[in-house]
Design an enzyme around this catalytic site. Structure first.
Site, PDB file in Angstrom:
ATOM      1  N   GLN A  12       4.384  -1.868 -20.191  1.00 39.27           N
ATOM      2  CA  GLN A  12       4.238  -1.163 -21.455  1.00 39.27           C
ATOM      3  C   GLN A  12       3.797   0.293 -21.273  1.00 39.27           C
ATOM      4  O   GLN A  12       4.256   1.186 -21.998  1.00 39.27           O
ATOM      5  CB  GLN A  12       3.236  -1.894 -22.348  1.00 39.27           C
ATOM      6  CG  GLN A  12       3.197  -1.363 -23.780  1.00 39.27           C
ATOM      7  CD  GLN A  12       2.280  -2.179 -24.666  1.00 39.27           C
ATOM      8  OE1 GLN A  12       1.151  -2.491 -24.280  1.00 39.27           O
ATOM      9  NE2 GLN A  12       2.755  -2.533 -25.851  1.00 39.27           N
ATOM     10  N   ARG A  41      13.171   0.834 -10.033  1.00 32.73           N
ATOM     11  CA  ARG A  41      11.919   0.740  -9.289  1.00 32.73           C
ATOM     12  C   ARG A  41      11.120  -0.475  -9.769  1.00 32.73           C
ATOM     13  O   ARG A  41      10.834  -0.596 -10.966  1.00 32.73           O
ATOM     14  CB  ARG A  41      11.112   2.022  -9.505  1.00 32.73           C
ATOM     15  CG  ARG A  41       9.683   1.983  -9.006  1.00 32.73           C
ATOM     16  CD  ARG A  41       9.601   1.988  -7.503  1.00 32.73           C
ATOM     17  NE  ARG A  41       8.246   2.256  -7.063  1.00 32.73           N
ATOM     18  CZ  ARG A  41       7.691   1.719  -5.993  1.00 32.73           C
ATOM     19  NH1 ARG A  41       8.401   0.889  -5.236  1.00 32.73           N
ATOM     20  NH2 ARG A  41       6.473   2.020  -5.649  1.00 32.73           N
ATOM     21  N   GLU A  97      15.158  35.558 -28.503  1.00 32.97           N
ATOM     22  CA  GLU A  97      14.676  34.900 -27.296  1.00 32.97           C
ATOM     23  C   GLU A  97      13.942  33.604 -27.635  1.00 32.97           C
ATOM     24  O   GLU A  97      14.205  32.552 -27.054  1.00 32.97           O
ATOM     25  CB  GLU A  97      13.752  35.840 -26.527  1.00 32.97           C
ATOM     26  CG  GLU A  97      13.183  35.239 -25.255  1.00 32.97           C
ATOM     27  CD  GLU A  97      12.231  36.175 -24.540  1.00 32.97           C
ATOM     28  OE1 GLU A  97      12.059  36.019 -23.322  1.00 32.97           O
ATOM     29  OE2 GLU A  97      11.646  37.066 -25.196  1.00 32.97           O
TER      30      GLU A  97
END
Length: 390
Positions: A285, A274, A248
């Site tokens: 930055q 955007r 798992e």
């Protein structure tokens, strides 16, 4: 150590990604908002995944698997994670592969495999791994559920909590005490058909994240189990659980690493489109550095996941390697999911936004399969031996 992604892996991965995009995202926003089981809808999705072969990945053909090696299986699951925007479905598929099917293949008798594998692999039946109890939590083997010998069989009593697939499972791998006097070495594993008298479900729980995987309680009241019910010998439950946990922790996050790449791709595209202060936010930055951090996390997790698959394939892994893999990827997934929301701002904060859903889902990753605290404890236990050897 060869971690190369071959052309065949790329081909199979691309096909699996297209399947996931086309078939596993149907009605996702509504399912996430509802947060409870719609049995017919879930069976349809599960059946589609099974029919495509996602439950046969990494299993040998003698047991009904597709015969792929673990490196190939891991890449396919990674690409499913890129295409499937439903992290709950990803978790359900991987949990079934590594904590139900794999233990049945490794520890089951021929009769058990003949009875259950065809039904599970085809999607006719759904399996669940039933370990957790309200009082045990991280101390997984401190169980109250008990199986008492009665003639050739057993009588099972107790309750399991927060079990993925509990509301719809047909078969549960249940861990119960058979000899409480010897602690964890008195725990055994049982294959329990949920149609048996005395097995009840509920309540179903509504969660912060991973809302699309049905989750709840399984209760057992004087459930009579046949002599064929134990998986492995009596008292082997702790060993089976330990082995299952390695599978798992090293394998279940393969799809989540793919989801990290999907997140990053979406954030890069959004940041280029955007604009604020007269230019795309990708040119600022603070945003570009955040995206760079997401790229670094993805690349390190991808390498770590492939190394984990190689270790499982070659038998060179151990509990510490599994804990390191699980800890790093789950924490990185949560950090990148938060960065995705920050990058998308208000649009990422809306409830039905993909970024918001990914963030809620990522919180679960630092809890299930052993919390991050437990993983650190395991890693620390191995440090003296590791330091002496290296």
């Amino acid at each position: 150590m060869d971690l190369t992604i071959t052309d065949d892996m790329e081909r199979r991965g691309a096909a699996a990604r297209r399947f996931a995009e086309d078939h596993l995202n149907t009605g996702l926003a509504a399912r996430d908002r509802r947060g409870t089981l719609d049995a017919a809808e879930w069976r349809t999705l599960w059946g589609a995944a099974a029919e495509y072969g996602l439950l046969r990945l990494g299993l040998d053909t003698a047991h009904g698997g597709d015969g792929t090696d673990l490196m190939t299986a891991t890449h396919v699951v990674h690409e499913v994670g890129r295409g499937c925007r439903d992290t709950g479905m990803l978790l359900a598929l991987n949990a079934t592969l590594w904590t139900v099917l794999r233990p049945l293949v490794e520890f089951g008798t021929e009769a058990q495999q003949a009875r259950y594998l065809p039904r599970l692999l085809s999607g006719e039946w759904i399996g669940a791994d039933a370990v957790t109890e309200l009082a045990s939590g991280s101390d997984a083997m401190a169980l109250q559920t008990e199986a008492v010998r009665d003639g050739d069989g057993y009588v099972l009593n107790g309750q399991k909590a927060f079990i993925g697939m509990a509301p719809c499972c047909d078969l549960a791998l249940v861990f119960a005490r058979t000899n409480p006097a010897v602690g964890a070495w008195g725990v055994s594993a049982f294959l329990v058909e949920t149609s048996l008298p005395g097995v009840t479900r509920g309540p179903e729980v509504e969660k912060l994240g991973l809302r699309t995987i049905p989750t709840g309680f399984l209760s057992f009241t004087d459930v009579r189990l046949p002599a064929s019910a134990p998986l492995g010998p009596e008292g082997a439950g702790a060993s089976i659980f330990a082995r299952s946990s390695e599978w798992e922790r090293q394998m279940v996050f393969a799809g989540h690493v793919g989801a990290m790449k999907r997140q990053l791709e979406a954030c890069v595209a959004f940041s280029q489109q955007r604009s604020v202060f007269g230019r795309p936010i990708a040119g600022h930055q603070s945003v570009s550095n955040r995206l760079a951090d997401m790229r670094v996390r993805y690349e390190t997790c991808h390498l770590m996941q492939r190394r984990a698959a190689w270790q499982m394939q070659t038998g060179t892994g151990d509990a510490a390697a599994a804990a390191i893999t699980k800890l790093h990827i789950s924490e990185a997934l949560l950090a990148s999911s938060l960065d995705a929301v920050r990058t998308m701002g208000g649009q990422g904060f809306l409830w039905e936004a993909e970024a918001a859903r990914d963030l809620r889902d990522a919180v679960g990753g630092v809890l299930y399969g052993g919390t991050s605290d437990i993983q650190r404890n395991i890693i620390a236990q191995f440090l003296p031996g590791w330091a002496a050897k290296n």
